[in-house]
Scaffold this motif. Structure first.
Motif, PDB file in Angstrom:
ATOM      1  N   VAL A 253       0.589  -1.338  -0.188  1.00  0.00           N
ATOM      2  CA  VAL A 253       0.038  -0.018   0.083  1.00  0.00           C
ATOM      3  C   VAL A 253       0.596   0.666   0.140  1.00  0.00           C
ATOM      4  N   GLU A 254       0.602   2.317  -0.350  1.00  0.00           N
ATOM      5  CA  GLU A 254       1.634   3.431  -0.944  1.00  0.00           C
ATOM      6  C   GLU A 254       1.048   4.569   0.074  1.00  0.00           C
ATOM      7  N   PRO A 255       2.035   4.092   1.377  1.00  0.00           N
ATOM      8  CA  PRO A 255       1.579   4.639   2.835  1.00  0.00           C
ATOM      9  C   PRO A 255       0.819   6.734   2.539  1.00  0.00           C
ATOM     10  N   GLN A 256       0.166   7.030   3.103  1.00  0.00           N
ATOM     11  CA  GLN A 256      -0.338   8.768   3.748  1.00  0.00           C
ATOM     12  C   GLN A 256       0.369   9.437   4.810  1.00  0.00           C
ATOM     13  N   ALA A 257       0.504  10.637   4.088  1.00  0.00           N
ATOM     14  CA  ALA A 257       1.162  11.022   5.485  1.00  0.00           C
ATOM     15  C   ALA A 257      -0.073  11.813   5.939  1.00  0.00           C
ATOM     16  N   LEU A 258      -0.396  11.110   7.525  1.00  0.00           N
ATOM     17  CA  LEU A 258      -1.330  12.258   8.635  1.00  0.00           C
ATOM     18  C   LEU A 258      -0.436  13.456   8.872  1.00  0.00           C
ATOM     19  N   LEU A 259      -0.331  14.272   8.439  1.00  0.00           N
ATOM     20  CA  LEU A 259      -0.128  15.458   8.798  1.00  0.00           C
ATOM     21  C   LEU A 259      -0.148  15.930  10.238  1.00  0.00           C
ATOM     22  N   THR A 260       0.757  16.474  10.780  1.00  0.00           N
ATOM     23  CA  THR A 260       0.838  16.588  12.741  1.00  0.00           C
ATOM     24  C   THR A 260       1.360  17.608  12.710  1.00  0.00           C
ATOM     25  N   GLU A 261       0.400  18.641  14.041  1.00  0.00           N
ATOM     26  CA  GLU A 261       1.484  19.619  13.515  1.00  0.00           C
ATOM     27  C   GLU A 261       1.616  19.050  15.377  1.00  0.00           C
ATOM     28  N   PHE A 262       3.327  19.295  15.140  1.00  0.00           N
ATOM     29  CA  PHE A 262       4.096  18.697  16.675  1.00  0.00           C
ATOM     30  C   PHE A 262       4.598  20.297  16.931  1.00  0.00           C
ATOM     31  N   PRO A 263       4.009  20.742  18.752  1.00  0.00           N
ATOM     32  CA  PRO A 263       3.854  21.940  19.342  1.00  0.00           C
ATOM     33  C   PRO A 263       5.635  21.546  18.979  1.00  0.00           C
ATOM     34  N   TYR A 264       6.325  22.832  18.914  1.00  0.00           N
ATOM     35  CA  TYR A 264       8.010  23.170  18.955  1.00  0.00           C
ATOM     36  C   TYR A 264       8.025  23.397  20.911  1.00  0.00           C
ATOM     37  N   VAL A 265       8.638  22.773  21.487  1.00  0.00           N
ATOM     38  CA  VAL A 265       9.775  23.267  22.538  1.00  0.00           C
ATOM     39  C   VAL A 265      10.592  23.158  22.502  1.00  0.00           C
ATOM     40  N   PRO A 266      11.357  24.632  22.627  1.00  0.00           N
ATOM     41  CA  PRO A 266      12.517  24.367  22.765  1.00  0.00           C
ATOM     42  C   PRO A 266      13.223  24.043  24.012  1.00  0.00           C
ATOM     43  N   GLY A 267      15.183  24.268  24.052  1.00  0.00           N
ATOM     44  CA  GLY A 267      15.489  23.377  25.282  1.00  0.00           C
ATOM     45  C   GLY A 267      15.430  24.903  25.980  1.00  0.00           C
ATOM     46  N   ILE A 268      15.724  24.670  27.233  1.00  0.00           N
ATOM     47  CA  ILE A 268      16.336  26.069  28.277  1.00  0.00           C
ATOM     48  C   ILE A 268      17.327  26.280  27.487  1.00  0.00           C
ATOM     49  N   ASP A 269      18.323  26.674  26.920  1.00  0.00           N
ATOM     50  CA  ASP A 269      18.736  27.575  26.521  1.00  0.00           C
ATOM     51  C   ASP A 269      18.641  28.325  24.812  1.00  0.00           C
ATOM     52  N   GLY A 270      17.102  27.765  24.215  1.00  0.00           N
ATOM     53  CA  GLY A 270      16.327  28.823  23.392  1.00  0.00           C
ATOM     54  C   GLY A 270      16.993  27.589  22.044  1.00  0.00           C
ATOM     55  N   LYS A 271      18.014  27.186  22.465  1.00  0.00           N
ATOM     56  CA  LYS A 271      17.934  26.409  21.018  1.00  0.00           C
ATOM     57  C   LYS A 271      16.705  24.805  20.843  1.00  0.00           C
ATOM     58  N   LYS A 272      17.067  23.808  20.199  1.00  0.00           N
ATOM     59  CA  LYS A 272      16.047  22.522  19.858  1.00  0.00           C
ATOM     60  C   LYS A 272      16.789  22.120  21.130  1.00  0.00           C
ATOM     61  N   MET A 273      15.525  21.683  22.098  1.00  0.00           N
ATOM     62  CA  MET A 273      15.876  20.525  22.636  1.00  0.00           C
ATOM     63  C   MET A 273      16.310  19.169  22.761  1.00  0.00           C
ATOM     64  N   SER A 274      17.358  18.866  23.062  1.00  0.00           N
ATOM     65  CA  SER A 274      18.291  17.833  22.924  1.00  0.00           C
ATOM     66  C   SER A 274      19.200  17.528  24.289  1.00  0.00           C
ATOM     67  N   LYS A 275      18.993  15.906  24.591  1.00  0.00           N
ATOM     68  CA  LYS A 275      19.997  15.488  25.245  1.00  0.00           C
ATOM     69  C   LYS A 275      21.130  15.932  24.794  1.00  0.00           C
ATOM     70  N   SER A 276      21.679  15.825  24.125  1.00  0.00           N
ATOM     71  CA  SER A 276      23.412  15.811  23.262  1.00  0.00           C
ATOM     72  C   SER A 276      23.213  17.652  23.660  1.00  0.00           C
ATOM     73  N   LEU A 277      22.560  18.378  23.876  1.00  0.00           N
ATOM     74  CA  LEU A 277      23.253  19.715  23.827  1.00  0.00           C
ATOM     75  C   LEU A 277      22.448  20.174  25.703  1.00  0.00           C
ATOM     76  N   GLU A 278      22.500  19.375  26.232  1.00  0.00           N
ATOM     77  CA  GLU A 278      22.009  19.248  27.514  1.00  0.00           C
ATOM     78  C   GLU A 278      20.995  20.469  28.242  1.00  0.00           C
ATOM     79  N   ASN A 279      19.956  20.605  27.075  1.00  0.00           N
ATOM     80  CA  ASN A 279      19.209  21.563  28.048  1.00  0.00           C
ATOM     81  C   ASN A 279      17.777  21.310  27.932  1.00  0.00           C
ATOM     82  N   ASP A 280      17.424  19.904  27.885  1.00  0.00           N
ATOM     83  CA  ASP A 280      16.059  18.928  27.457  1.00  0.00           C
ATOM     84  C   ASP A 280      15.688  19.009  29.546  1.00  0.00           C
ATOM     85  N   ILE A 281      14.867  19.049  29.638  1.00  0.00           N
ATOM     86  CA  ILE A 281      14.127  18.402  30.916  1.00  0.00           C
ATOM     87  C   ILE A 281      13.373  16.928  30.924  1.00  0.00           C
ATOM     88  N   LYS A 282      13.576  16.704  31.184  1.00  0.00           N
ATOM     89  CA  LYS A 282      13.510  14.807  30.926  1.00  0.00           C
ATOM     90  C   LYS A 282      11.884  14.564  31.771  1.00  0.00           C
TER      91      LYS A 282
END
Length: 325
Positions: free
Chosen positions: A174-203
Protein backbone atom coordinates in the motif's frame (compact mmCIF):
# COMPACT_ATOMS: atom_id res chain seq x y z
CA UNK A 1 -9.99 -0.16 10.51
CA UNK A 2 -7.20 1.84 8.83
CA UNK A 3 -3.66 1.03 9.90
CA UNK A 4 -1.15 3.60 11.17
CA UNK A 5 2.54 2.87 11.86
CA UNK A 6 5.15 5.00 13.55
CA UNK A 7 8.41 4.43 15.43
CA UNK A 8 10.80 6.25 17.75
CA UNK A 9 14.56 5.80 18.01
CA UNK A 10 15.72 4.72 21.45
CA UNK A 11 18.66 7.04 22.01
CA UNK A 12 18.05 7.83 25.68
CA UNK A 13 15.55 9.17 28.18
CA UNK A 14 12.73 11.12 26.58
CA UNK A 15 12.12 14.78 27.35
CA UNK A 16 9.07 17.06 27.48
CA UNK A 17 9.46 17.84 23.78
CA UNK A 18 8.92 14.15 23.03
CA UNK A 19 6.01 14.10 25.47
CA UNK A 20 3.93 16.82 23.82
CA UNK A 21 5.31 16.38 20.31
CA UNK A 22 5.16 12.60 19.91
CA UNK A 23 3.67 10.71 22.84
CA UNK A 24 0.52 12.82 23.08
CA UNK A 25 0.00 12.13 19.37
CA UNK A 26 0.40 8.37 19.88
CA UNK A 27 -2.35 8.52 22.51
CA UNK A 28 -4.71 10.15 19.99
CA UNK A 29 -3.83 7.74 17.19
CA UNK A 30 -4.45 4.64 19.32
CA UNK A 31 -8.04 5.76 19.80
CA UNK A 32 -8.77 6.04 16.08
CA UNK A 33 -6.61 3.59 14.11
CA UNK A 34 -5.27 0.07 14.22
CA UNK A 35 -1.93 1.23 15.55
CA UNK A 36 1.56 -0.23 15.43
CA UNK A 37 4.05 1.74 17.54
CA UNK A 38 7.62 0.48 17.64
CA UNK A 39 10.92 1.29 19.29
CA UNK A 40 13.28 1.75 16.35
CA UNK A 41 16.42 0.36 17.95
CA UNK A 42 17.98 -0.77 14.66
CA UNK A 43 17.80 2.79 13.38
CA UNK A 44 19.95 3.86 16.35
CA UNK A 45 22.83 1.90 14.82
CA UNK A 46 22.88 4.15 11.75
CA UNK A 47 24.79 6.77 13.76
CA UNK A 48 25.60 5.14 17.13
CA UNK A 49 27.06 1.85 15.95
CA UNK A 50 30.25 2.40 17.97
CA UNK A 51 28.42 2.94 21.26
CA UNK A 52 26.00 0.14 22.08
CA UNK A 53 26.74 -0.11 25.79
CA UNK A 54 23.49 1.67 26.72
CA UNK A 55 21.43 0.02 23.98
CA UNK A 56 19.20 -2.09 26.24
CA UNK A 57 18.92 0.56 28.96
CA UNK A 58 17.76 3.19 26.48
CA UNK A 59 15.21 0.79 25.01
CA UNK A 60 13.73 0.13 28.46
CA UNK A 61 13.68 3.85 29.18
CA UNK A 62 11.46 4.49 26.14
CA UNK A 63 9.18 1.63 27.22
CA UNK A 64 8.75 3.23 30.64
CA UNK A 65 8.16 6.72 29.24
CA UNK A 66 5.54 5.49 26.75
CA UNK A 67 3.58 3.40 29.22
CA UNK A 68 3.77 5.95 32.03
CA UNK A 69 2.52 8.67 29.68
CA UNK A 70 -0.56 6.73 28.57
CA UNK A 71 0.40 4.77 25.47
CA UNK A 72 -1.85 1.75 25.93
CA UNK A 73 -0.87 -1.81 24.92
CA UNK A 74 -4.58 -2.69 24.94
CA UNK A 75 -5.22 -0.14 22.19
CA UNK A 76 -2.03 -0.40 20.12
CA UNK A 77 0.56 -3.04 19.26
CA UNK A 78 3.77 -1.96 20.98
CA UNK A 79 6.91 -3.70 19.80
CA UNK A 80 10.66 -3.59 19.33
CA UNK A 81 11.94 -3.34 15.77
CA UNK A 82 14.89 -5.72 16.23
CA UNK A 83 12.60 -8.43 17.59
CA UNK A 84 10.67 -8.58 14.30
CA UNK A 85 13.23 -10.02 11.82
CA UNK A 86 10.90 -9.46 8.87
CA UNK A 87 11.91 -5.77 8.97
CA UNK A 88 15.51 -6.61 8.10
CA UNK A 89 14.55 -9.28 5.57
CA UNK A 90 12.27 -6.96 3.61
CA UNK A 91 14.91 -4.23 3.92
CA UNK A 92 17.33 -6.55 2.10
CA UNK A 93 14.81 -7.33 -0.64
CA UNK A 94 13.99 -3.67 -1.20
CA UNK A 95 17.68 -2.73 -1.25
CA UNK A 96 18.07 -4.88 -4.36
CA UNK A 97 15.64 -2.73 -6.34
CA UNK A 98 16.27 0.78 -5.00
CA UNK A 99 18.64 2.87 -7.15
CA UNK A 100 21.60 4.31 -5.24
CA UNK A 101 20.81 7.72 -6.72
CA UNK A 102 17.52 7.80 -4.79
CA UNK A 103 19.42 7.42 -1.53
CA UNK A 104 22.25 9.81 -2.38
CA UNK A 105 19.82 12.66 -3.06
CA UNK A 106 18.31 12.35 0.42
CA UNK A 107 18.97 15.75 2.08
CA UNK A 108 18.58 14.31 5.58
CA UNK A 109 21.54 11.97 5.11
CA UNK A 110 23.68 14.87 3.88
CA UNK A 111 22.69 16.93 6.93
CA UNK A 112 23.44 14.08 9.33
CA UNK A 113 26.87 13.48 7.77
CA UNK A 114 27.61 17.20 8.10
CA UNK A 115 26.17 17.73 11.59
CA UNK A 116 27.76 14.60 13.06
CA UNK A 117 31.02 15.15 11.16
CA UNK A 118 30.86 11.58 9.84
CA UNK A 119 32.57 12.19 6.46
CA UNK A 120 34.13 8.88 5.37
CA UNK A 121 32.67 7.17 8.47
CA UNK A 122 29.13 7.38 7.10
CA UNK A 123 27.95 3.79 6.89
CA UNK A 124 26.01 1.84 4.29
CA UNK A 125 23.30 1.54 6.94
CA UNK A 126 23.01 5.32 7.23
CA UNK A 127 22.75 5.74 3.45
CA UNK A 128 20.14 2.99 3.31
CA UNK A 129 18.08 3.92 6.35
CA UNK A 130 15.14 5.09 4.17
CA UNK A 131 14.92 1.51 2.86
CA UNK A 132 14.63 0.14 6.37
CA UNK A 133 12.13 2.88 7.18
CA UNK A 134 10.04 1.83 4.18
CA UNK A 135 10.11 -1.78 5.38
CA UNK A 136 8.95 -0.66 8.82
CA UNK A 137 5.88 0.92 7.27
CA UNK A 138 4.81 -1.30 4.40
CA UNK A 139 5.09 -4.62 6.25
CA UNK A 140 1.88 -3.64 8.05
CA UNK A 141 0.24 -2.24 4.90
CA UNK A 142 -0.19 1.03 6.72
CA UNK A 143 -2.55 3.53 5.17
CA UNK A 144 -1.20 6.40 7.27
CA UNK A 145 2.09 7.52 8.74
CA UNK A 146 2.07 10.54 11.10
CA UNK A 147 4.64 13.09 9.93
CA UNK A 148 5.39 16.77 10.09
CA UNK A 149 5.61 18.76 6.85
CA UNK A 150 9.41 18.57 6.91
CA UNK A 151 9.20 14.76 6.78
CA UNK A 152 7.03 14.54 3.66
CA UNK A 153 10.05 13.90 1.36
CA UNK A 154 10.98 10.86 3.49
CA UNK A 155 7.53 9.39 3.11
CA UNK A 156 7.53 10.07 -0.62
CA UNK A 157 10.65 7.91 -0.94
CA UNK A 158 8.72 5.05 0.70
CA UNK A 159 5.92 5.60 -1.76
CA UNK A 160 8.41 5.44 -4.66
CA UNK A 161 9.72 2.11 -3.38
CA UNK A 162 6.17 0.75 -3.16
CA UNK A 163 5.43 1.82 -6.72
CA UNK A 164 8.66 0.27 -7.97
CA UNK A 165 8.03 -3.06 -6.21
CA UNK A 166 4.41 -3.21 -7.37
CA UNK A 167 5.43 -2.40 -10.96
CA UNK A 168 8.15 -5.06 -11.03
CA UNK A 169 6.38 -7.91 -9.24
CA UNK A 170 2.68 -7.12 -9.04
CA UNK A 171 0.43 -5.25 -6.63
CA UNK A 172 1.14 -5.97 -2.98
CA UNK A 173 2.15 -3.00 -0.91
CA UNK A 174 0.00 0.00 0.00
CA UNK A 175 1.26 3.50 -0.77
CA UNK A 176 1.16 5.10 2.70
CA UNK A 177 -0.41 8.51 3.04
CA UNK A 178 0.87 11.29 5.27
CA UNK A 179 -1.13 11.97 8.38
CA UNK A 180 0.02 15.56 8.76
CA UNK A 181 0.58 16.40 12.39
CA UNK A 182 1.42 19.74 13.95
CA UNK A 183 4.07 19.01 16.55
CA UNK A 184 4.30 21.74 19.21
CA UNK A 185 7.75 23.30 19.18
CA UNK A 186 9.38 22.94 22.60
CA UNK A 187 12.73 24.74 22.81
CA UNK A 188 15.51 23.72 25.14
CA UNK A 189 16.15 25.83 28.23
CA UNK A 190 18.85 27.68 26.23
CA UNK A 191 16.51 28.49 23.35
CA UNK A 192 18.04 25.98 20.94
CA UNK A 193 16.31 22.79 19.85
CA UNK A 194 15.73 20.60 22.90
CA UNK A 195 18.28 17.80 22.82
CA UNK A 196 19.89 15.37 25.25
CA UNK A 197 23.25 15.88 23.55
CA UNK A 198 23.07 19.66 24.14
CA UNK A 199 22.12 19.06 27.80
CA UNK A 200 19.32 21.61 27.46
CA UNK A 201 16.41 19.24 27.94
CA UNK A 202 13.91 18.57 30.72
CA UNK A 203 13.44 14.82 30.95
CA UNK A 204 10.20 13.09 31.79
CA UNK A 205 12.17 11.10 34.36
CA UNK A 206 13.84 14.13 36.02
CA UNK A 207 13.11 14.76 39.69
CA UNK A 208 10.98 17.76 40.62
CA UNK A 209 14.08 19.38 42.14
CA UNK A 210 16.06 18.91 38.92
CA UNK A 211 13.17 20.27 36.86
CA UNK A 212 12.96 23.38 39.02
CA UNK A 213 16.73 23.96 38.78
CA UNK A 214 16.61 23.70 34.99
CA UNK A 215 13.66 26.08 34.72
CA UNK A 216 15.41 28.64 36.94
CA UNK A 217 18.39 28.53 34.54
CA UNK A 218 16.23 28.93 31.42
CA UNK A 219 16.97 31.80 29.05
CA UNK A 220 14.29 34.51 29.03
CA UNK A 221 13.69 37.83 27.26
CA UNK A 222 17.17 39.43 26.92
CA UNK A 223 15.62 42.91 27.01
CA UNK A 224 13.89 42.35 30.36
CA UNK A 225 16.79 42.96 32.73
CA UNK A 226 15.26 44.65 35.77
CA UNK A 227 12.28 43.40 37.76
CA UNK A 228 9.74 45.87 36.39
CA UNK A 229 11.04 46.14 32.83
CA UNK A 230 8.37 45.51 30.24
CA UNK A 231 8.77 42.06 28.70
CA UNK A 232 8.36 40.52 25.27
CA UNK A 233 6.89 37.05 25.92
CA UNK A 234 6.97 36.11 22.23
CA UNK A 235 10.77 35.75 22.48
CA UNK A 236 10.86 34.06 25.89
CA UNK A 237 11.41 30.30 26.31
CA UNK A 238 9.67 30.29 29.67
CA UNK A 239 6.54 31.81 28.15
CA UNK A 240 6.61 29.11 25.43
CA UNK A 241 6.51 26.50 28.21
CA UNK A 242 3.64 28.35 29.92
CA UNK A 243 1.61 28.18 26.68
CA UNK A 244 1.93 24.39 26.71
CA UNK A 245 1.83 23.47 30.38
CA UNK A 246 -0.03 26.35 32.04
CA UNK A 247 -2.83 27.24 29.67
CA UNK A 248 -5.19 28.48 32.41
CA UNK A 249 -2.90 31.34 33.41
CA UNK A 250 -1.09 32.06 30.16
CA UNK A 251 -3.15 35.14 29.22
CA UNK A 252 -2.59 36.74 32.64
CA UNK A 253 1.11 35.92 32.48
CA UNK A 254 1.43 37.51 29.04
CA UNK A 255 -0.35 40.68 30.19
CA UNK A 256 1.65 40.99 33.41
CA UNK A 257 4.93 40.33 31.59
CA UNK A 258 4.26 43.00 28.97
CA UNK A 259 3.25 45.55 31.62
CA UNK A 260 6.27 44.84 33.82
CA UNK A 261 4.17 43.59 36.74
CA UNK A 262 5.66 40.08 36.58
CA UNK A 263 9.36 39.47 37.07
CA UNK A 264 11.25 36.60 35.45
CA UNK A 265 12.10 34.85 38.72
CA UNK A 266 8.46 34.71 39.83
CA UNK A 267 7.44 33.64 36.32
CA UNK A 268 9.95 30.79 36.39
CA UNK A 269 8.87 29.62 39.84
CA UNK A 270 5.27 29.56 38.69
CA UNK A 271 6.25 27.53 35.62
CA UNK A 272 8.33 25.06 37.64
CA UNK A 273 5.34 24.41 39.92
CA UNK A 274 2.96 23.96 36.99
CA UNK A 275 5.33 21.73 35.01
CA UNK A 276 6.03 19.52 38.02
CA UNK A 277 2.31 19.31 38.67
CA UNK A 278 1.74 18.29 35.03
CA UNK A 279 4.47 15.64 35.13
CA UNK A 280 3.82 14.30 38.64
CA UNK A 281 1.30 11.55 37.75
CA UNK A 282 3.47 10.43 34.82
CA UNK A 283 6.55 10.27 37.02
CA UNK A 284 4.71 8.39 39.76
CA UNK A 285 3.46 5.86 37.20
CA UNK A 286 6.99 5.56 35.80
CA UNK A 287 8.41 4.75 39.23
CA UNK A 288 5.72 2.12 39.73
CA UNK A 289 6.55 0.54 36.36
CA UNK A 290 10.27 0.48 37.19
CA UNK A 291 9.38 -1.88 40.04
CA UNK A 292 7.49 -4.08 37.55
CA UNK A 293 10.13 -4.14 34.84
CA UNK A 294 9.51 -7.78 33.92
CA UNK A 295 5.88 -6.92 33.23
CA UNK A 296 6.94 -3.96 31.08
CA UNK A 297 9.31 -6.07 29.01
CA UNK A 298 6.64 -8.75 28.62
CA UNK A 299 4.28 -6.18 27.11
CA UNK A 300 6.78 -5.38 24.36
CA UNK A 301 7.75 -9.04 23.96
CA UNK A 302 4.12 -9.99 23.35
CA UNK A 303 3.66 -6.98 21.09
CA UNK A 304 6.70 -8.06 19.07
CA UNK A 305 5.21 -11.52 18.64
CA UNK A 306 1.89 -10.04 17.48
CA UNK A 307 3.67 -7.69 15.07
CA UNK A 308 5.73 -10.60 13.75
CA UNK A 309 2.58 -12.52 12.77
CA UNK A 310 1.46 -9.63 10.56
CA UNK A 311 4.94 -8.82 9.25
CA UNK A 312 5.79 -12.44 8.44
CA UNK A 313 2.56 -12.86 6.46
CA UNK A 314 3.38 -9.80 4.37
CA UNK A 315 6.97 -10.96 3.88
CA UNK A 316 5.72 -14.34 2.59
CA UNK A 317 3.57 -12.50 0.06
CA UNK A 318 6.58 -10.45 -1.06
CA UNK A 319 8.76 -13.53 -1.44
CA UNK A 320 6.04 -15.22 -3.48
CA UNK A 321 5.65 -12.18 -5.73
CA UNK A 322 9.42 -12.21 -6.33
CA UNK A 323 9.37 -15.95 -7.13
CA UNK A 324 11.56 -16.71 -4.15
CA UNK A 325 8.93 -19.04 -2.74
Amino acid sequence: MDVVVTGMRSTGELHIGHLVGVIDNLKKLQETYKSYFFIADLHVLTTNYEHTEDFKKNRVSVMLDWLASGVDPNKATLFIQSKVPAHTYLHLLLSMIVPVSWLERNPTVKEMIRDLDLKENASYGLLGYPVLMASDIILYKAKYVPVGKDQLPHLEMTREMVRRFNYLYGELFVEPQALLTEFPYVPGIDGKKMSKSLENDIKISDTEEDTTKKIMKAVTDPQKIKLHDKGHPEVCNVFTYHKIFNKEEVNDIERECRSGELGCVACKRNLANKLNEYLRPIREKREQLKNEIDKVEDIFEEGSKAASLVANATLEEALTKMNLK
